[in-house]
Write an enzyme that holds these catalytic residues in place. Structure first.
Site, PDB file in Angstrom:
ATOM      1  N   HIS A 180       0.848  -1.188   0.000  1.00 36.62           N
ATOM      2  CA  HIS A 180       0.000   0.000   0.000  1.00 36.62           C
ATOM      3  C   HIS A 180       0.876   1.228   0.000  1.00 36.62           C
ATOM      4  O   HIS A 180       1.953   1.232   0.610  1.00 36.62           O
ATOM      5  CB  HIS A 180      -0.932   0.003   1.216  1.00 36.62           C
ATOM      6  N   GLU A 195      -7.812  -4.817  -0.717  1.00 32.10           N
ATOM      7  CA  GLU A 195      -8.339  -5.548  -1.858  1.00 32.10           C
ATOM      8  C   GLU A 195      -8.215  -7.066  -1.708  1.00 32.10           C
ATOM      9  O   GLU A 195      -9.011  -7.811  -2.272  1.00 32.10           O
ATOM     10  CB  GLU A 195      -7.629  -5.119  -3.155  1.00 32.10           C
TER      11      GLU A 195
END
Length: 507
Positions: free
Chosen positions: A392, A445
């Site tokens: 991320h 996700e």
């Protein structure tokens, strides 16, 4: 400048035998992100907001668990005479947000990332101008009361509330109200809010008639491409005017309308592309249950509706991400609300932003079995391929959304859950081996795909489902930007040939 010049004191402390609830209350009361755990004058541990998120995700009881169970023992410390830039490097390298300051064995203060920002304030402007990172990473471009992401701690919040705790305890409508109104609703306020937004789910008649043609014109187009067209059309049909010309009340009304109708538009377009009849919204169903109902034509099982709702709550807002920043930039020009949302949808459609949930599930399909995991992951890392669902831009530790959604996936069950957990474990280990010093963990996700798949959401609707909640965050930011607007107009560093070069005559 050394650490002694910028440290926070006195330090907020706790003992190892106190309950986590007591320490957490002290943190809230004092407005700090950590407490130092002490034994007499010595620092023996540290308890941070990240630890509280971990505790909540594991379902522990803060009222009974002692601080000793959740604290980080024997934390790294720095001396008061250490150069502040060295302290900053220590925090950044290890992913810390707070480090106790000790003189010998005696706790004398605490240094945090916020304290170290004072170092930046004494740097020459010319130096800062050349140090702006590509992609504006870490650059503060505005102030917001909507929420924040603390990447080094693995924590994010909406207004003053832990976003993960909201997903565990509240409804999406409650969070929607919180972002728009600044406070969580009472039961009476919730009922009034539901009554206000339920009629707004209906697609305006003129727009609904055209959706058939929109879907027919691009039968293979991704849903977000069609949504951009539908939102733009709706804004024009409803006469949306520049935000610069609207009152706060008028802009809020438009915002409610867009947030309420986007899920309806998405489901209508999804069904029309497949030759199915549009399912009208059911005002008796809550947001998430209604969304699944409009998509499939069936009222979902309560556990599936709740699983999707928790995902939606976890993705309502997430700092100044690409789509939120796009919405604010467009709003800063005074453009209408539909234009800002269309721009945000375009940003979200990129695979590096919102397009990864289905890709993460595709990766699990490609791996196939846990026996193939090691070889597949190693080959991908060696080739330099991205592991979808890992890493991320902001989080340098566990993504709290992923931690929460893992627990949702486990609650829902299904064959993919154990497989995904096994792949996650091997991937983290292999990445640590092949990419030492670069910590990569699952992001939102990875388990989002598992949850939505278990709840019956088709893969092509994963990212649109993300959009159906994030539109609430986008709109809250539009309202905030418009309330105290200044045109967002950054500069660029020119790197071309030195000007001016004489313009040659046409040969």
């Amino acid at each position: 400048m050394n650490v002694a010049e910028i440290i926070s004191r006195p330090v907020v402390t706790a003992t190892a035998t106190e309950t986590v609830a007591t320490a957490a209350d002290r943190m809230r009361t004092q407005g700090v992100g950590s407490v130092v755990v002490v034994d007499g004058p010595r620092a023996v541990g540290i308890l941070t907001e990240r630890d509280l998120v971990r505790l909540s995700a594991e379902g522990a009881d803060p009222a009974n668990d002692p601080v000793s169970r959740w604290m980080t023992r024997d934390p790294d410390c720095v001396a008061p005479d250490l150069d502040a830039t060295v302290a900053f490097a220590t925090l950044a390298e290890h992913g810390y947000r707070h480090i106790p300051v000790v003189d010998g064995d005696v706790l004398v203060g605490l240094v945090s990332m916020r304290d170290l920002m004072k170092v930046a304030q004494i740097q020459p402007a010319e130096h800062l101008a050349h140090e702006v990172p590509r992609g504006l990473e870490g650059v503060v471009v505005a102030e917001t009361e909507i929420g924040d992401v603390r990447g080094l701690e693995g924590f994010y919040h909406y207004r003053q509330y832990d976003a993960v705790e909201l997903a565990e305890k509240r409804t999406l409508e409650d969070v929607w109200y919180l972002l728009f109104e600044g406070e969580l609703p009472t039961r009476a306020q919730r009922d009034a809010f539901l009554a206000e937004v339920a009629p707004l789910r209906e697609i305006p008649a003129g727009v609904k008639d055209v959706l058939v043609d929109v879907a027919r014109a691009a039968p293979a187009a991704p849903p977000l491409d069609l949504l951009r067209t539908a939102v733009s059309l709706m804004g024009a049909a409803l006469g949306f005017r520049p935000s610069l010309d609207l009152t706060a009340v008028e802009l809020r009304a438009q915002g409610l309308r867009v947030c309420a109708v986007v899920p309806t538009l998405l489901c209508a377009l999804h069904r029309l592309q497949r030759g199915l009849d549009v399912v009208d919204p059911d005002p008796a169903l809550p947001y998430a249950a209604n969304y699944l109902h409009m998509m499939s034509g069936k009222v979902p099982a309560p556990e599936n509706a709740r699983g999707v709702e928790q995902y939606l709550i976890s993705t309502v807002d997430h700092g100044f991400n690409a789509s939120t920043f796009t919405a604010r930039v467009i709003t800063s020009t005074g453009a209408d609300l539909a234009a800002a949302i269309v721009g945000a949808i375009g940003a979200l459609s990129g695979p590096l932003h919102g397009g990864a949930p289905s890709r993460a599930l595709d990766m699990l399909d490609a791996i196939g079995t846990i026996e193939n995991a090691d070889r597949w992951i190693r080959d991908a890392v060696v080739r330099g391929d991205r592991l979808m669902g890992f890493g991320h831009r902001v989080y340098k530790t566990d993504d709290p959304r992923s931690v929460m959604l893992r627990s949702v996936a486990e609650r829902l069950g299904g064959p993919n859950v154990a497989f995904a957990e096994a792949v996650e474990e091997r991937a983290v280990e292999i990445l640590a081996e092949l990419k030492p010093g670069r910590k990569l963990y699952t992001n939102v996700e990875f388990y989002a795909g598992i949850v939505m798949d278990a709840c019956g959401v088709p893969r092509e609707m994963f990212t649109p489902t993300f959009a159906s909640s994030r539109v609430i965050g986008w709109t809250a930011h539009v309202l905030e930007q418009a309330s105290d607007n200044r045109l967002i107009r950054p500069s660029a560093h020119y790197t071309g040939p030195p000007p001016p070069v004489p313009v040659p005559e046409l040969a």
